[in-house]
Design a protein around this motif. Structure first.
Motif, short mmCIF file in Angstrom:
data_model
loop_
_atom_site.label_atom_id
_atom_site.label_comp_id
_atom_site.label_asym_id
_atom_site.label_seq_id
_atom_site.Cartn_x
_atom_site.Cartn_y
_atom_site.Cartn_z
N ASN A 1 0.86 -1.18 0.00
CA ASN A 1 0.00 0.00 0.00
C ASN A 1 0.90 1.23 0.00
O ASN A 1 1.61 1.50 0.96
CB ASN A 1 -0.92 0.00 1.21
N LEU A 2 0.85 1.99 -1.10
CA LEU A 2 1.70 3.17 -1.24
C LEU A 2 1.09 4.41 -0.60
O LEU A 2 1.74 5.44 -0.50
CB LEU A 2 1.96 3.44 -2.72
N GLY A 3 -0.17 4.33 -0.21
CA GLY A 3 -0.87 5.49 0.36
C GLY A 3 -1.85 6.04 -0.65
O GLY A 3 -2.33 5.34 -1.54
N ARG B 1 -1.07 15.55 3.04
CA ARG B 1 -0.85 14.73 4.25
C ARG B 1 0.36 13.81 4.07
O ARG B 1 0.84 13.58 2.96
CB ARG B 1 -2.11 13.91 4.54
N ILE B 2 0.79 13.24 5.16
CA ILE B 2 1.95 12.36 5.19
C ILE B 2 1.73 11.12 4.32
O ILE B 2 2.62 10.67 3.62
CB ILE B 2 2.29 11.94 6.64
N ASN B 3 0.53 10.57 4.34
CA ASN B 3 0.23 9.33 3.63
C ASN B 3 -0.09 9.55 2.14
O ASN B 3 -0.52 8.64 1.47
CB ASN B 3 -0.96 8.63 4.32
N GLU B 4 0.13 10.74 1.61
CA GLU B 4 -0.18 11.04 0.22
C GLU B 4 1.09 11.19 -0.62
O GLU B 4 2.11 11.65 -0.13
CB GLU B 4 -1.01 12.32 0.11
N PHE B 5 0.98 10.79 -1.88
CA PHE B 5 2.08 11.02 -2.81
C PHE B 5 1.50 11.68 -4.07
O PHE B 5 0.34 11.50 -4.40
CB PHE B 5 2.84 9.73 -3.12
N PRO B 6 2.31 12.47 -4.77
CA PRO B 6 1.80 13.26 -5.90
C PRO B 6 1.58 12.43 -7.17
O PRO B 6 2.33 11.49 -7.45
CB PRO B 6 2.89 14.30 -6.12
N SER B 7 0.58 12.82 -7.91
CA SER B 7 0.37 12.23 -9.24
C SER B 7 1.21 13.02 -10.24
O SER B 7 1.68 14.12 -9.95
CB SER B 7 -1.11 12.30 -9.62
#
Length: 191
Positions: free
Chosen positions: A114-116, A124-130
């Protein structure tokens, strides 16, 4: 005289056997190639779905002859990344961020990772950019698993993703998972 004939026959036999063995082994070669595995993602708003992606075969990456005669391969980490592209092109009526919640990837029979949350506006900490080429340790580990699967055993990788989008995503939206890697492939050319 008989002894000399026997030695001559043995010598000729050894030469013939070694010549045949050399032709079976072939000529060693190597090639360096980069490849991007790119597949469309789709999903329904608020529904967590699992999407098995088309199988990736080594022959798709380097061609049939090299795949058939592959001896060894080395992943080039500097060229490895994972990207979710196209989310920034989805227009929402209230200009909220488009999010793929709990974006998870499973390669082969390995445990899913699970990458977030993939977001057009990560806060947020658990998010990564598209729409960004990501080379974090976690992302590169996934690329390593894909590369390992296509360069060993059956020479193919099965990839499954799951996520819950906050908007409907169709194939026409052209949202894609991109897994990019470079490799040095050692193979033989049979003559």
């Amino acid at each position: 005289m008989k002894t000399q004939n026997i030695f001559s026959i043995l010598l000729i036999s050894v030469i013939l056997i070694s010549a045949c063995k050399e032709s079976e082994e072939g000529t060693p070669r190597q090639t360096t190639q980069a490849y991007t595995y790119s597949q469309n993602l789709r999903g329904s708003a608020g529904v967590k779905g699992e999407l098995p992606l088309p199988e990736l075969k080594l022959a798709d990456v380097v061609g049939d002859e090299i795949a058939r005669n592959l001896k060894d391969a080395e992943l080039q980490l500097a060229q490895s990344y994972l990207e979710i592209s196209g989310l920034n092109n989805i227009v929402t009526p209230d200009t909220t961020a488009v999010v793929l919640k709990d974006f998870t990837i499973r390669v082969g029979n390995r445990q899913a990772v699970n990458l977030g949350d993939c977001s057009t506006d990560p806060q947020r900490i658990n998010e990564f950019p598209s729409d960004v080429q990501l080379s974090t340790n976690e992302m590169v580990n996934i690329v390593q698993h894909v590369f390992s699967d296509i360069t060993s055993g059956s020479k193919r990788a099965n990839i499954t993703v799951s996520f819950s989008p906050n908007v409907d995503i169709t194939s026409a939206d052209n949202v894609q998972l991109k897994i990019h890697f470079g490799g040095i492939y050692h193979y033989v050319v049979l003559e």
